[in-house]
Design a protein around this motif. Structure first.
Motif, PDB file in Angstrom:
ATOM      1  N   ALA A  62      20.223  77.877  44.919  1.00  0.00           N
ATOM      2  CA  ALA A  62      21.598  78.105  45.540  1.00  0.00           C
ATOM      3  C   ALA A  62      21.733  77.109  46.631  1.00  0.00           C
ATOM      4  CB  ALA A  62      21.736  79.511  46.037  1.00  0.00           C
ATOM      5  N   GLU A  63      22.971  76.401  46.444  1.00  0.00           N
ATOM      6  CA  GLU A  63      23.347  75.403  47.537  1.00  0.00           C
ATOM      7  C   GLU A  63      23.601  76.343  48.914  1.00  0.00           C
ATOM      8  OE1 GLU A  63      26.873  72.448  48.332  1.00  0.00           O
ATOM      9  OE2 GLU A  63      26.231  72.910  46.199  1.00  0.00           O
ATOM     10  N   TRP A  64      22.981  75.606  49.813  1.00  0.00           N
ATOM     11  CA  TRP A  64      22.849  76.401  51.160  1.00  0.00           C
ATOM     12  C   TRP A  64      24.211  75.605  51.998  1.00  0.00           C
ATOM     13  CZ3 TRP A  64      22.011  73.032  55.279  1.00  0.00           C
ATOM     14  CH2 TRP A  64      21.181  71.885  55.006  1.00  0.00           C
ATOM     15  N   CYS A  65      24.572  76.327  53.153  1.00  0.00           N
ATOM     16  CA  CYS A  65      25.420  75.640  54.147  1.00  0.00           C
ATOM     17  C   CYS A  65      25.108  76.276  55.415  1.00  0.00           C
ATOM     18  CB  CYS A  65      26.951  76.307  53.764  1.00  0.00           C
ATOM     19  SG  CYS A  65      27.084  77.793  53.889  1.00  0.00           S
ATOM     20  N   LYS A  66      25.674  75.468  56.415  1.00  0.00           N
ATOM     21  CA  LYS A  66      25.170  75.542  57.794  1.00  0.00           C
ATOM     22  C   LYS A  66      25.964  76.669  58.148  1.00  0.00           C
ATOM     23  CE  LYS A  66      24.491  70.954  59.193  1.00  0.00           C
ATOM     24  NZ  LYS A  66      25.137  69.894  60.073  1.00  0.00           N
ATOM     25  N   VAL A  67      25.314  77.731  59.212  1.00  0.00           N
ATOM     26  CA  VAL A  67      26.104  78.997  60.062  1.00  0.00           C
ATOM     27  C   VAL A  67      27.469  78.372  60.521  1.00  0.00           C
ATOM     28  CG1 VAL A  67      26.013  80.316  61.724  1.00  0.00           C
ATOM     29  CG2 VAL A  67      24.094  80.313  60.383  1.00  0.00           C
ATOM     30  N   PRO A  68      28.645  78.890  60.282  1.00  0.00           N
ATOM     31  CA  PRO A  68      29.593  78.271  60.987  1.00  0.00           C
ATOM     32  C   PRO A  68      29.634  77.911  62.336  1.00  0.00           C
ATOM     33  CG  PRO A  68      30.287  80.132  59.508  1.00  0.00           C
ATOM     34  CD  PRO A  68      28.865  80.051  59.524  1.00  0.00           C
ATOM     35  N   SER A  69      30.372  77.206  62.935  1.00  0.00           N
ATOM     36  CA  SER A  69      30.196  76.636  64.408  1.00  0.00           C
ATOM     37  C   SER A  69      30.770  77.391  65.257  1.00  0.00           C
ATOM     38  CB  SER A  69      31.012  75.320  64.402  1.00  0.00           C
ATOM     39  OG  SER A  69      32.367  75.359  64.160  1.00  0.00           O
ATOM     40  N   ASN A  70      31.576  78.425  64.816  1.00  0.00           N
ATOM     41  CA  ASN A  70      32.046  79.481  65.704  1.00  0.00           C
ATOM     42  C   ASN A  70      31.033  80.267  66.292  1.00  0.00           C
ATOM     43  OD1 ASN A  70      32.423  80.437  63.192  1.00  0.00           O
ATOM     44  ND2 ASN A  70      33.608  82.066  64.103  1.00  0.00           N
ATOM     45  N   THR A  82      25.059  76.041  69.078  1.00  0.00           N
ATOM     46  CA  THR A  82      26.093  76.257  68.159  1.00  0.00           C
ATOM     47  C   THR A  82      25.861  76.273  66.898  1.00  0.00           C
ATOM     48  OG1 THR A  82      27.606  75.121  69.900  1.00  0.00           O
ATOM     49  CG2 THR A  82      28.400  75.263  67.815  1.00  0.00           C
ATOM     50  N   GLY A  83      26.472  77.083  66.042  1.00  0.00           N
ATOM     51  CA  GLY A  83      25.998  77.077  64.507  1.00  0.00           C
ATOM     52  C   GLY A  83      24.910  77.804  64.242  1.00  0.00           C
ATOM     53  N   ILE A  84      24.597  78.843  64.943  1.00  0.00           N
ATOM     54  CA  ILE A  84      23.178  79.545  65.009  1.00  0.00           C
ATOM     55  C   ILE A  84      23.775  81.071  65.172  1.00  0.00           C
ATOM     56  CG2 ILE A  84      20.966  80.187  66.142  1.00  0.00           C
ATOM     57  CD1 ILE A  84      20.986  77.278  64.747  1.00  0.00           C
ATOM     58  N   ALA A  85      23.081  81.793  64.205  1.00  0.00           N
ATOM     59  CA  ALA A  85      23.273  83.353  64.470  1.00  0.00           C
ATOM     60  C   ALA A  85      21.737  83.901  64.623  1.00  0.00           C
ATOM     61  CB  ALA A  85      23.858  83.717  63.221  1.00  0.00           C
ATOM     62  N   THR A  86      21.663  85.137  64.888  1.00  0.00           N
ATOM     63  CA  THR A  86      20.337  85.814  64.999  1.00  0.00           C
ATOM     64  C   THR A  86      20.294  86.928  63.901  1.00  0.00           C
ATOM     65  OG1 THR A  86      21.298  87.476  66.366  1.00  0.00           O
ATOM     66  CG2 THR A  86      20.510  85.739  67.471  1.00  0.00           C
ATOM     67  N   ALA A  87      19.217  87.084  63.413  1.00  0.00           N
ATOM     68  CA  ALA A  87      18.545  87.836  62.452  1.00  0.00           C
ATOM     69  C   ALA A  87      19.205  89.455  62.610  1.00  0.00           C
ATOM     70  CB  ALA A  87      17.300  87.886  62.213  1.00  0.00           C
ATOM     71  N   SER A  88      19.525  89.744  63.979  1.00  0.00           N
ATOM     72  CA  SER A  88      19.868  91.195  64.158  1.00  0.00           C
ATOM     73  C   SER A  88      21.299  91.347  63.670  1.00  0.00           C
ATOM     74  CB  SER A  88      19.916  91.440  65.732  1.00  0.00           C
ATOM     75  OG  SER A  88      20.723  90.690  66.403  1.00  0.00           O
ATOM     76  N   LEU A  99      29.807  86.485  59.509  1.00  0.00           N
ATOM     77  CA  LEU A  99      28.973  85.490  59.340  1.00  0.00           C
ATOM     78  C   LEU A  99      29.056  84.725  57.865  1.00  0.00           C
ATOM     79  CD1 LEU A  99      26.335  83.926  60.272  1.00  0.00           C
ATOM     80  CD2 LEU A  99      24.895  85.885  59.502  1.00  0.00           C
ATOM     81  N   PHE A 100      29.324  85.733  56.978  1.00  0.00           N
ATOM     82  CA  PHE A 100      29.363  85.077  55.514  1.00  0.00           C
ATOM     83  C   PHE A 100      30.688  84.870  55.005  1.00  0.00           C
ATOM     84  CE2 PHE A 100      25.102  86.837  55.444  1.00  0.00           C
ATOM     85  CZ  PHE A 100      24.236  85.890  54.837  1.00  0.00           C
ATOM     86  N   SER A 101      31.678  85.219  55.680  1.00  0.00           N
ATOM     87  CA  SER A 101      33.291  85.034  55.300  1.00  0.00           C
ATOM     88  C   SER A 101      33.525  83.777  54.739  1.00  0.00           C
ATOM     89  CB  SER A 101      34.167  85.361  56.362  1.00  0.00           C
ATOM     90  OG  SER A 101      34.069  84.389  57.514  1.00  0.00           O
ATOM     91  N   GLN A 102      33.039  82.533  55.203  1.00  0.00           N
ATOM     92  CA  GLN A 102      33.443  81.217  54.631  1.00  0.00           C
ATOM     93  C   GLN A 102      32.616  81.101  53.487  1.00  0.00           C
ATOM     94  OE1 GLN A 102      36.041  78.974  55.886  1.00  0.00           O
ATOM     95  NE2 GLN A 102      35.451  78.086  53.804  1.00  0.00           N
ATOM     96  N   LEU A 103      31.566  81.552  53.390  1.00  0.00           N
ATOM     97  CA  LEU A 103      30.611  81.233  52.180  1.00  0.00           C
ATOM     98  C   LEU A 103      31.193  82.063  51.022  1.00  0.00           C
ATOM     99  CD1 LEU A 103      28.073  80.258  50.697  1.00  0.00           C
ATOM    100  CD2 LEU A 103      26.843  82.177  51.809  1.00  0.00           C
ATOM    101  N   LEU A 104      31.818  83.328  51.330  1.00  0.00           N
ATOM    102  CA  LEU A 104      32.165  84.060  50.175  1.00  0.00           C
ATOM    103  C   LEU A 104      33.737  83.569  49.857  1.00  0.00           C
ATOM    104  CD1 LEU A 104      30.147  86.239  51.122  1.00  0.00           C
ATOM    105  CD2 LEU A 104      31.778  87.924  51.135  1.00  0.00           C
TER     106      LEU A 104
END
Length: 155
Positions: A62-70, A82-88, A99-104
């Protein structure tokens, strides 16, 4: 047309379903995401079982992408990343959705056009990603030694 060693497999109601992956480092930070769409037929239990089985290895194709910058977090040292999320965030439905909206959106756009026969020859159609698609989210633990370990949910 008959084939000696083939059987017809009529589709009931094919549905676009997803596997989503969040790459998590040893500190619990998510720097990148991945996703893959599939079309499956059957009941939800059967689809989820197949998605879980595929999630163990399909992240490697699967092609990966960065976490969105917001997305921003402040680490324990006070540094803003910036562009980092947490597992929680994965366990909270609202955060997961953001978190996944742009990827979807990208996965929905990448669904290919198909052709089917009709009385006038052929017609084009495209399956649509449902509003709330059936999906499995898997954490991929990224360890300092370079190993990638999928953490597949059992539910």
């Amino acid at each position: 047309m008959k084939y000696k060693h083939a059987q017809a497999a009529t589709l009931g109601s094919p549905e676009v379903v997803l596997n989503l992956w969040a790459y998590v480092d040893e500190g619990g930070y998510i720097p990148r995401l991945a996703g893959k769409s599939y079309v499956m037929d059957g009941n939800d239990e059967e689809k989820l079982a197949l998605l879980r089985a595929l999630s163990r290895t399909d992240f490697l194709s699967a092609e990966w992408c960065k976490v969105p910058s917001n997305f921003q977090i402040t680490n324990p040292n006070g540094q803003t990343m910036t562009g980092i999320a947490t597992a929680s965030m994965l366990s909270d439905p609202i955060s997961h959705s953001h978190l996944f909206s742009q990827l979807l959106e990208n996965l929905a756009k990448s669904l290919p056009e198909q052709l089917r026969g009709c009385s006038d020859g052929y017609e084009q159609f495209r399956l649509e990603l449902p509003q709330d698609p059936l999906c499995v989210t898997t954490m991929i633990m990224e360890y300092d030694d370079g190993s990638l370990v999928p953490m597949v949910s059992s539910k």
